[in-house]
Design an enzyme around this catalytic site. Structure first.
Site, PDB file in Angstrom:
ATOM      1  N   ALA A  71      39.309  40.203  24.975  1.00 47.65           N
ATOM      2  CA  ALA A  71      37.915  40.061  24.552  1.00 47.65           C
ATOM      3  C   ALA A  71      37.772  40.294  23.049  1.00 47.65           C
ATOM      4  O   ALA A  71      38.144  41.354  22.544  1.00 47.65           O
ATOM      5  CB  ALA A  71      37.030  41.044  25.321  1.00 47.65           C
ATOM      6  N   TYR A 138      38.421  38.714  10.589  1.00 52.14           N
ATOM      7  CA  TYR A 138      38.981  38.567  11.935  1.00 52.14           C
ATOM      8  C   TYR A 138      40.378  39.182  12.013  1.00 52.14           C
ATOM      9  O   TYR A 138      40.665  40.029  12.875  1.00 52.14           O
ATOM     10  CB  TYR A 138      39.025  37.087  12.329  1.00 52.14           C
ATOM     11  CG  TYR A 138      39.877  36.818  13.544  1.00 52.14           C
ATOM     12  CD1 TYR A 138      39.541  37.352  14.786  1.00 52.14           C
ATOM     13  CD2 TYR A 138      41.038  36.041  13.444  1.00 52.14           C
ATOM     14  CE1 TYR A 138      40.337  37.115  15.902  1.00 52.14           C
ATOM     15  CE2 TYR A 138      41.821  35.803  14.561  1.00 52.14           C
ATOM     16  CZ  TYR A 138      41.480  36.337  15.786  1.00 52.14           C
ATOM     17  OH  TYR A 138      42.262  36.117  16.887  1.00 52.14           O
ATOM     18  N   GLY A 278      42.853  29.391   1.208  1.00 49.68           N
ATOM     19  CA  GLY A 278      43.646  30.343   1.980  1.00 49.68           C
ATOM     20  C   GLY A 278      44.516  29.737   3.054  1.00 49.68           C
ATOM     21  O   GLY A 278      45.168  30.461   3.806  1.00 49.68           O
TER      22      GLY A 278
END
Length: 317
Positions: A71, A138, A278
């Site tokens: 999750a 992230y 990036g």
């Protein structure tokens, strides 16, 4: 074994849930369905529709012997625009889950980590001892959970494995990728083939690669599921292992497009865009550690086969 799968209504989580059921485990899926789908939860698994932050009552009821944790918020671009959501869900939610586990004396966990923890690599293929320098929120949030697991193993006797995925693709058990916001190359190409979008943008054709497009490592989701089942019993109490999961062979954006055209018989029109900030030219995994220690071997390394499996499920849907 009684297993709780956090995020088991998502793409990878649902496939691993199906693999666990096929292997004879008793499975409960915990998912708030913010990005997952209730109809992706395989028959035979129970579904608890709650968030990671509210996991304590579910674990108290189920009393799992192990947890597989998928999750997370996972859109790189959004993580830069809304970092608070990623820290709250990916890190705060994981902390709540670990505390819920500790409360019921469940200390075995396999965590869905990511190659984004490495950032831009110094050398290829990327090994587990490569520097971890995530370039987005992230990746940073996933790395924070990896560190969390190390400390919980040392302090609280957790037996933990972090599996750092590279590009996951394909389909298994009739389950494939299905995201409200799609960012992955293979499903985007298949959406063009299915007439759901007009074309696909190739971001950069001037990279130092044989055909000028980026090279990425694609691993079949069924092979990923195999790795989870191997990882589940592997660590001892007080141990946190980290494994990279990839084919060890990269495929370029152009090669993926060629495979999608071969599988679908569709032209899949493209437009050329500038390089994305990036984006490294190549990202390829070294999976030598998990091959040596757990005997994991990808059974579906062929790119055309990966795309074909994804196309079959996409068409059925």
């Amino acid at each position: 074994m009684r297993v709780l799968v956090a995020g088991g209504a998502g793409y990878i989580g649902s496939v691993v849930t199906a693999a666990l059921l096929s292997d004879g485990h008793e499975v409960t899926v915990l998912d708030d369905l913010s990005t997952g789908h209730a109809d992706a939860v395989p028959e035979g698994a129970a579904l608890a529709e709650v968030s990671l932050h509210d996991s304590a009552p579910v674990l108290a009821d189920v009393r799992p012997e192990a947890v597989l944790h998928f999750a997370a918020r996972s859109l790189v671009g959004v993580s830069q625009q809304q970092p608070e959501d990623y820290w709250s869900t990916n890190v705060g939610g994981s902390l709540a889950l670990l505390e819920s586990m500790r409360a019921v004396d469940c200390r075995r966990i396999v965590f869905s980590s990511t190659a984004a923890t490495y950032g831009e690599p110094d050398a290829l293929p990327i090994r587990e001892d490569a520097p971890t320098r995530p370039t987005n929120t992230y990746g940073a949030s996933k790395l924070a959970v990896d560190h969390m697991l190390t400390s919980y193993a040392v302090a609280h006797g957790f037996a933990a494995v972090s599996l750092r995925y590279f590009n996951v693709a394909g389909a298994a058990f009739g389950l494939g990728e299905r995201h409200a916001t799609e960012t992955h190359l293979i499903p985007l190409a298949l959406q063009v083939a299915a007439g759901q979008r007009g074309s696909l943008t190739v971001f950069g054709r001037d990279y130092p690669t044989p055909d000028g497009t980026c090279i990425r490592d694609y691993v079949h989701v069924a092979d990923l599921a195999d790795a989870h089942l191997l990882a589940l019993p592997a660590p001892s109490a007080g141990e946190h292992r980290v494994y990279n999961l990839g084919n060890g062979t990269g495929f370029s954006v152009q090669e993926v497009l060629d495979a999608a055209r071969e599988v679908t018989g569709h032209a899949i029109p493209t437009t050329d865009g500038p390089r994305r900030a990036g984006d490294p030219a190549q990202l390829v995994a070294s999976s030598d550690r998990i091959r040596a220690e757990l005997g994991w071997t990808p059974r579906h390394p062929d790119l055309v086969g990966i795309v074909s499996d994804a196309w079959t499920v996409a068409q059925a849907r």
